[in-house]
Design a protein around this motif. Structure first.
Motif, PDB file in Angstrom:
ATOM      1  N   ARG A 155       1.023   3.155 -11.036  1.00 19.30           N
ATOM      2  CA  ARG A 155       1.863   2.534 -10.007  1.00 19.30           C
ATOM      3  C   ARG A 155       1.484   2.996  -8.595  1.00 19.30           C
ATOM      4  O   ARG A 155       1.820   2.345  -7.607  1.00 19.30           O
ATOM      5  CB  ARG A 155       3.354   2.821 -10.255  1.00 19.30           C
ATOM      6  CG  ARG A 155       3.904   2.225 -11.525  1.00 19.30           C
ATOM      7  CD  ARG A 155       3.901   0.718 -11.530  1.00 19.30           C
ATOM      8  NE  ARG A 155       4.727   0.128 -10.472  1.00 19.30           N
ATOM      9  CZ  ARG A 155       4.775  -1.173 -10.207  1.00 19.30           C
ATOM     10  NH1 ARG A 155       4.036  -2.022 -10.903  1.00 19.30           N
ATOM     11  NH2 ARG A 155       5.546  -1.631  -9.249  1.00 19.30           N
ATOM     12  N   SER A 158      -2.235   0.705  -5.366  1.00 19.13           N
ATOM     13  CA  SER A 158      -1.811  -0.647  -5.008  1.00 19.13           C
ATOM     14  C   SER A 158      -3.017  -1.525  -4.707  1.00 19.13           C
ATOM     15  O   SER A 158      -3.973  -1.094  -4.070  1.00 19.13           O
ATOM     16  CB  SER A 158      -0.867  -0.596  -3.808  1.00 19.13           C
ATOM     17  OG  SER A 158      -1.468   0.105  -2.751  1.00 19.13           O
ATOM     18  N   ASN A 187       0.284  -2.450  -9.936  1.00 22.48           N
ATOM     19  CA  ASN A 187       1.003  -2.611  -8.672  1.00 22.48           C
ATOM     20  C   ASN A 187       0.205  -3.550  -7.764  1.00 22.48           C
ATOM     21  O   ASN A 187      -0.660  -3.132  -7.001  1.00 22.48           O
ATOM     22  CB  ASN A 187       1.186  -1.252  -8.001  1.00 22.48           C
ATOM     23  CG  ASN A 187       2.021  -1.352  -6.737  1.00 22.48           C
ATOM     24  OD1 ASN A 187       2.484  -2.425  -6.366  1.00 22.48           O
ATOM     25  ND2 ASN A 187       2.206  -0.226  -6.075  1.00 22.48           N
ATOM     26  N   VAL A 189       0.140  -6.404  -4.799  1.00 26.02           N
ATOM     27  CA  VAL A 189       0.911  -6.898  -3.655  1.00 26.02           C
ATOM     28  C   VAL A 189       0.322  -8.230  -3.185  1.00 26.02           C
ATOM     29  O   VAL A 189      -0.796  -8.280  -2.667  1.00 26.02           O
ATOM     30  CB  VAL A 189       0.906  -5.874  -2.511  1.00 26.02           C
ATOM     31  CG1 VAL A 189       1.814  -6.338  -1.382  1.00 26.02           C
ATOM     32  CG2 VAL A 189       1.374  -4.515  -3.016  1.00 26.02           C
ATOM     33  N   ALA A 190       1.084  -9.297  -3.401  1.00 27.77           N
ATOM     34  CA  ALA A 190       0.571 -10.643  -3.135  1.00 27.77           C
ATOM     35  C   ALA A 190       0.643 -11.010  -1.653  1.00 27.77           C
ATOM     36  O   ALA A 190       1.543 -10.594  -0.938  1.00 27.77           O
ATOM     37  CB  ALA A 190       1.363 -11.654  -3.953  1.00 27.77           C
ATOM     38  N   HIS A 191      -0.344 -11.777  -1.192  1.00 30.79           N
ATOM     39  CA  HIS A 191      -0.383 -12.305   0.180  1.00 30.79           C
ATOM     40  C   HIS A 191      -0.679 -13.789   0.089  1.00 30.79           C
ATOM     41  O   HIS A 191      -1.200 -14.252  -0.925  1.00 30.79           O
ATOM     42  CB  HIS A 191      -1.476 -11.602   0.992  1.00 30.79           C
ATOM     43  CG  HIS A 191      -1.228 -10.149   1.211  1.00 30.79           C
ATOM     44  ND1 HIS A 191      -1.368  -9.231   0.191  1.00 30.79           N
ATOM     45  CD2 HIS A 191      -0.859  -9.453   2.302  1.00 30.79           C
ATOM     46  CE1 HIS A 191      -1.084  -8.020   0.664  1.00 30.79           C
ATOM     47  NE2 HIS A 191      -0.773  -8.133   1.942  1.00 30.79           N
ATOM     48  N   LEU A 198      -6.555  -8.971   3.782  1.00 25.48           N
ATOM     49  CA  LEU A 198      -7.524  -8.150   4.508  1.00 25.48           C
ATOM     50  C   LEU A 198      -6.824  -7.319   5.580  1.00 25.48           C
ATOM     51  O   LEU A 198      -7.125  -6.130   5.745  1.00 25.48           O
ATOM     52  CB  LEU A 198      -8.594  -9.053   5.133  1.00 25.48           C
ATOM     53  CG  LEU A 198      -9.641  -8.368   6.010  1.00 25.48           C
ATOM     54  CD1 LEU A 198     -10.444  -7.374   5.197  1.00 25.48           C
ATOM     55  CD2 LEU A 198     -10.561  -9.399   6.634  1.00 25.48           C
ATOM     56  N   THR A 200      -3.782  -6.191   5.555  1.00 27.07           N
ATOM     57  CA  THR A 200      -3.088  -5.071   4.908  1.00 27.07           C
ATOM     58  C   THR A 200      -4.087  -4.001   4.472  1.00 27.07           C
ATOM     59  O   THR A 200      -3.843  -2.801   4.633  1.00 27.07           O
ATOM     60  CB  THR A 200      -2.286  -5.574   3.684  1.00 27.07           C
ATOM     61  OG1 THR A 200      -1.292  -6.472   4.147  1.00 27.07           O
ATOM     62  CG2 THR A 200      -1.621  -4.430   2.951  1.00 27.07           C
ATOM     63  N   LEU A 202      -7.045  -3.357   5.810  1.00 27.64           N
ATOM     64  CA  LEU A 202      -7.574  -2.683   6.994  1.00 27.64           C
ATOM     65  C   LEU A 202      -6.568  -1.671   7.558  1.00 27.64           C
ATOM     66  O   LEU A 202      -6.949  -0.692   8.177  1.00 27.64           O
ATOM     67  CB  LEU A 202      -7.931  -3.705   8.083  1.00 27.64           C
ATOM     68  CG  LEU A 202      -9.186  -4.542   7.836  1.00 27.64           C
ATOM     69  CD1 LEU A 202      -9.347  -5.590   8.926  1.00 27.64           C
ATOM     70  CD2 LEU A 202     -10.432  -3.673   7.770  1.00 27.64           C
ATOM     71  N   SER A 203      -5.267  -1.908   7.327  1.00 29.44           N
ATOM     72  CA  SER A 203      -4.256  -0.976   7.831  1.00 29.44           C
ATOM     73  C   SER A 203      -4.262   0.327   7.034  1.00 29.44           C
ATOM     74  O   SER A 203      -3.622   1.292   7.420  1.00 29.44           O
ATOM     75  CB  SER A 203      -2.874  -1.614   7.776  1.00 29.44           C
ATOM     76  OG  SER A 203      -2.357  -1.574   6.464  1.00 29.44           O
ATOM     77  N   ARG A 205      -2.979   0.873   4.132  1.00 27.52           N
ATOM     78  CA  ARG A 205      -1.779   1.093   3.335  1.00 27.52           C
ATOM     79  C   ARG A 205      -1.996   0.772   1.858  1.00 27.52           C
ATOM     80  O   ARG A 205      -1.251   1.250   1.015  1.00 27.52           O
ATOM     81  CB  ARG A 205      -0.633   0.233   3.867  1.00 27.52           C
ATOM     82  CG  ARG A 205      -0.188   0.599   5.249  1.00 27.52           C
ATOM     83  CD  ARG A 205       0.506   1.936   5.253  1.00 27.52           C
ATOM     84  NE  ARG A 205       1.092   2.231   6.560  1.00 27.52           N
ATOM     85  CZ  ARG A 205       1.876   3.283   6.778  1.00 27.52           C
ATOM     86  NH1 ARG A 205       2.143   4.124   5.807  1.00 27.52           N
ATOM     87  NH2 ARG A 205       2.370   3.490   7.969  1.00 27.52           N
ATOM     88  N   ALA A 206      -2.965  -0.075   1.561  1.00 26.52           N
ATOM     89  CA  ALA A 206      -3.230  -0.415   0.170  1.00 26.52           C
ATOM     90  C   ALA A 206      -4.388   0.437  -0.340  1.00 26.52           C
ATOM     91  O   ALA A 206      -5.287   0.795   0.420  1.00 26.52           O
ATOM     92  CB  ALA A 206      -3.563  -1.893   0.034  1.00 26.52           C
TER      93      ALA A 206
ATOM     94  N   THR B 137      -5.373  -3.330  13.736  1.00 25.86           N
ATOM     95  CA  THR B 137      -5.585  -3.269  12.295  1.00 25.86           C
ATOM     96  C   THR B 137      -4.847  -2.083  11.682  1.00 25.86           C
ATOM     97  O   THR B 137      -4.693  -2.018  10.474  1.00 25.86           O
ATOM     98  CB  THR B 137      -7.080  -3.190  11.934  1.00 25.86           C
ATOM     99  OG1 THR B 137      -7.659  -2.144  12.689  1.00 25.86           O
ATOM    100  CG2 THR B 137      -7.789  -4.485  12.212  1.00 25.86           C
ATOM    101  N   ARG B 449       6.829  -6.148   0.902  1.00 28.41           N
ATOM    102  CA  ARG B 449       5.428  -5.771   0.722  1.00 28.41           C
ATOM    103  C   ARG B 449       5.277  -4.259   0.878  1.00 28.41           C
ATOM    104  O   ARG B 449       4.581  -3.607   0.085  1.00 28.41           O
ATOM    105  CB  ARG B 449       4.588  -6.501   1.761  1.00 28.41           C
ATOM    106  CG  ARG B 449       3.269  -6.954   1.231  1.00 28.41           C
ATOM    107  CD  ARG B 449       2.606  -7.892   2.221  1.00 28.41           C
ATOM    108  NE  ARG B 449       2.674  -9.263   1.782  1.00 28.41           N
ATOM    109  CZ  ARG B 449       2.458 -10.310   2.582  1.00 28.41           C
ATOM    110  NH1 ARG B 449       2.191 -10.123   3.863  1.00 28.41           N
ATOM    111  NH2 ARG B 449       2.497 -11.526   2.096  1.00 28.41           N
ATOM    112  N   LEU B 453       3.977  -1.622  -1.947  1.00 34.37           N
ATOM    113  CA  LEU B 453       2.815  -0.743  -1.751  1.00 34.37           C
ATOM    114  C   LEU B 453       3.155   0.695  -2.130  1.00 34.37           C
ATOM    115  O   LEU B 453       2.315   1.428  -2.645  1.00 34.37           O
ATOM    116  CB  LEU B 453       2.351  -0.788  -0.291  1.00 34.37           C
ATOM    117  CG  LEU B 453       1.587  -2.045   0.127  1.00 34.37           C
ATOM    118  CD1 LEU B 453       1.393  -2.084   1.629  1.00 34.37           C
ATOM    119  CD2 LEU B 453       0.231  -2.113  -0.576  1.00 34.37           C
TER     120      LEU B 453
END
Lengths: 327, 495
Positions: A155, A158, A187, A189-191, A198, A200, A202-203, A205-206, B137, B449, B453
């Motif tokens: 879990r 992501s 886990n 996470v849909a976009h 992309l 998300t 690049l941030s 977090r995934a 970003t 979201r 995450l």
């Protein structure tokens, strides 16, 4: 009075513009069955994604053989929103829609009231493979690293990708299964499209991103994200440094095919004419150049063979999704 | 900077200037039609540019784009009929100004504000794009949740005099925004089994319905069809006082517009709402808000234009369109052979810089052409309302149909127009509904979201310096007015 003078002027300008816009299409040589009408191509996703690219590349390849075509986007939910709208064009041979594996999956997982039965499958065009990426700063270097993390705490890993039940979601499930984790607990996470996923990724977090190769190539070359595996049977010529999943001991292979459908209820003659037009399009230099530039595999398949293929894909995808608890 | 100058050299030929001139003219002419916003204007006129060579096509496109934006502001101000969500804030004070005979000043501050913001935005784009892209970003779902919290807290100024009515409007908008298939799970919501609602309701349709149709029905119900507004009273254009009040608002609007527009989920509407709220809070003439305060036009209009430049950052660097207009621009780029992405600047640098220069030239040309025409536009108000609103009705329906291409859209437009009429009759402001429509689905999606995450761990919402700073701003914005009030009540004025 000045105003009274300007109003007719504005009206005249607008009328002229609308005439130029709507009536000025170059008459094409062989669009008899269209009766001079313009083809409309629906990309059932937001601009920038694979379906949108397919539609727009078709638009330019069709320019010489069918005149100008119009591309419009209807985004969301793995293309089922577009599909439900497309079903309303029943019997209209001037409407086409891009479809593919993602839509087959989304119909199942969204329990969509409208299915591909509301369309006339015309042709499969391309295959695109899926690529697994991590942010450039991630400690994960290769697929075994990621697999180890997935086994330790599934879990906490992501995956950012396209819509729920789509090719990326399916791939995440297949990877989980292959590394010995429970596919139903991935886990994911849909976009609504590759561009959003992309952003998300690049941030940072995934943990990882799953996406079509063509959607990520520019970022991989620029070094903002790192590719750790590709879902093709052999390495791809465009990205020779990226190993396949199989090379890294994860027995997963997935081809994200894309094709084209017309609405249900069109005449057999129109169906044949459209298929011929599309086959002719796949032979143009523009389309050949597109395949090379985008790194898409040529997978042209029409007629009953394509109908059979679509049915077998529906079966396969449903099986996988059931295992993942999505259908 | 050197590249930008080369871009100017490419764009500034007499032939190209001619195309820019044509572009601005037809862009304004179509954009000024009520209910037809910039996105639709550009989409309708884009094919006109296809027959030109790339440089000429780009510059004509830039002209159409700015012409469409300015045309949209003109109808928002004069007729209270914005064609897109980013013009809603402009309409609030702008239309009040127009009704009190200050239409020319409102149009002038909008035009100059757009120019100032466009200039700064273009410079920032050419100097800071890579740097801004790096920061932008860094914005993931948790950062957006915090940003949305700031937005929700600060837009309270838009709610109007009655908190209850303002909040009801916000909820109506949020409910409309949540209609359709949920992106994260694919489940249909609030669709009542109607297939045409599965794709959600287009923001443009809601904006046009609540404003343009609401306004039209309002005239019908009140029987004010024969009324006309005295277009010009007092100072013809911008008085010195107007200018003094406008310029700080232009700069503040720009400062909000560009960075927020640059975010990968930014767009141009949020900064216009924020700018309106900020101007209302800072203004020394707060009592004028709601009756035609010039800051309330200058700020949002500048924010809108600066955001339009900012939106190009995610569009050019990651190929992600964040507004309806940006999606059309992406189409335009691709038809001119540009493929947005991190390597765009290295691969087709010439064309990109020519585009940026073109946008700037379009902006300048717009000012030159339109400033003298401000008074002519203002005279539109001299036409009796029933002539104008008959046209509004036609173009609103046409616009709704052109956006989605289905009759269902026209029906939705009509139903929402009646909702707009009811709100109007009940004295419920419509602007908060647009805020709810935009912010609520965005906030909901990003919150879910973010929690996905982190696998349900809510601490992700305050992880990282960016999120914490944004939450602090939100809390301060929430507490500051109450604290000031408390402090004032403890120490009553010595009078």
């Amino acid at each position: 009075m000045r105003v009274r003078d300007t109003v007719p002027f504005v009206a005249a300008v607008v009328a002229t513009v609308l005439l130029v816009v709507t009536g000025g299409g170059d008459p094409a040589a062989d669009d008899d069955f269209l009766g001079g009408r313009q083809l409309r191509l629906m990309a059932p996703a937001s601009p920038g994604g694979g379906w949108d690219q397919t539609a727009r590349e078709m638009q330019s390849a069709l320019r010489d053989i069918a005149g100008r075509t119009e591309v419009h986007n209807v985004a969301g939910a793995g293309g089922t929103i577009g599909l439900s709208q497309f079903a309303r064009y029943r019997g209209d041979p001037t409407q086409l829609m891009v479809t593919g594996l993602v839509m087959v999956g989304a119909i199942e997982s969204n329990d969509s009231p409208v299915t591909l039965a509301a369309t006339t499958p015309l042709a499969r065009l391309t295959t695109d493979y899926e690529i697994l990426t991590v942010p450039a700063a991630s400690p994960i270097q290769n697929l075994p690293d990621l697999a180890a993390q997935m086994r330790a705490d599934l879990r906490a890993v992501s995956f950012a990708g396209g819509s729920a039940g789509g090719a990326e979601h399916i791939l995440a499930g297949l990877i989980a299964e292959a590394v010995g984790a429970d596919p139903a607990r991935v886990n994911y996470v849909a976009h609504s499209g590759g561009g959003e996923a992309l952003a998300t990724l690049l941030s940072g977090r995934a943990t990882a991103g799953v996406s079509g190769v063509s959607e990520m190539e520019a970022q991989i070359e620029a070094g903002t994200i790192r590719a750790i595996g590709v879902s093709s049977p052999q390495r791809l010529p465009g990205i020779p440094d990226v190993p396949t999943f199989k090379e890294q001991g994860v027995d997963v292979e997935l081809a994200n095919w894309r094709g084209i459908v017309a609405p249900a209820g069109i005449s057999a003659a129109d169906e044949t004419a459209l298929e011929e037009l599309i086959v002719k399009m796949t032979g143009t230099d523009t389309w050949r150049e597109t395949l090379t530039r985008r790194g898409w595999g040529d997978a042209t398949l029409t007629g009953p063979a394509f109908d059979t293929f679509v049915r077998s894909e529906q079966q396969t995808v449903t099986d996988v999704l059931v295992k993942m608890g999505l259908a | 900077m050197q590249d930008l100058l080369t871009g100017f050299a490419d764009a500034l030929t007499p032939a190209n200037l001619f195309w820019a001139f044509i572009g601005v003219t037809i862009g304004t002419a179509v954009g000024v039609l009520p209910g037809i916003g910039p996105a639709l204007t550009v989409a309708l006129l884009l094919p006109v540019t296809f027959r030109l060579d790339p440089a000429a096509a780009l510059i004509m496109f830039a002209g159409i784009y700015y012409g469409g934006m300015y045309g949209g502001s003109t109808t928002s101000i004069l007729l209270n009929t914005p064609g897109e969500s980013a013009s809603v804030a402009t309409a609030l004070e702008g239309n009040r100004m127009a009704r009190s005979g200050r239409a020319a000043a409102a149009l002038a501050t909008a035009a100059i504000g757009s120019f100032v913001a466009g200039t700064i935005g273009t410079v920032l784009l050419s100097v800071a794009a890579p740097f801004v892209a790096d920061i932008a970003t860094g914005f993931g779902p948790p950062e957006y949740v915090a940003l949305m919290a700031v937005a929700f807290v600060t837009v309270s100024a838009l709610l109007g005099p009655s908190l209850l009515k303002g909040a009801s409007s916000l909820v109506i908008g949020a409910a409309v925004g949540l209609v359709g298939i949920d992106t994260l799970t694919g489940q249909p919501r609030l669709d009542f089994g109607v297939p045409s609602l599965l794709d959600g309701i287009d923001v443009v349709i809601v904006v046009v319905a609540l404003f343009a149709l609401g306004e039209t029905f309002g005239h019908l119900v009140e029987g004010t069809g024969g009324s006309r507004v005295e277009p010009l009273r007092g100072a013809p254009m911008l008085s010195r006082e107007d200018f003094r009040r406008s310029w700080p608002a232009w700069l503040r609007g720009t400062a909000l517009g560009f960075p927020i527009g640059s975010l990968p989920a930014g767009g141009a509407d949020v900064p216009t709402f924020l700018s309106y709220s900020l101007e209302k809070r800072l203004s020394k003439h707060r009592h004028e808000f709601g009756h035609g305060a010039i800051e309330g036009v200058a700020g949002p209009e500048a924010a809108n234009n600066a955001a339009a430049a900012g939106v190009l950052v995610p569009l050019l660097t990651i190929g992600l369109p964040t507004s309806a207009t940006a999606a059309v621009i992406l189409t335009a780029f691709q038809s001119y052979g540009l493929q947005p992405g991190p390597q765009l600047f290295t691969e087709s640098g010439d064309l990109v810089w020519a585009l940026i220069a073109s946008l700037y030239i379009g902006n300048v040309l717009l000012l030159v052409l339109n400033l003298p025409l401000v008074k002519v536009w203002a005279r539109l108000l001299a036409i009796p309302a029933y002539y104008i609103y008959a046209g509004v009705l036609v173009f609103a329906c046409l616009g709704a149909f052109a956006a989605g291409g289905t009759v269902a859209d026209v029906l939705i437009l009509t139903v929402l127009g009646l909702v707009g009429l009811l709100m109007r009759e009940a004295g419920v402001p419509v602007a908060p509904a647009i805020v709810g429509l935009i912010l609520a689905p965005l906030a909901e999606q990003q919150l879910r979201r973010a929690l996905a995450l982190s696998d349900g761990d809510a601490t992700i919402l305050v992880s990282g310096p960016l999120t914490v700073s944004l939450w602090v701003i939100a809390i301060l914005a929430l507490l500051a007015p109450a604290a000031v009030k408390f402090w004032r009540s403890r120490r009553p004025a010595p009078s």
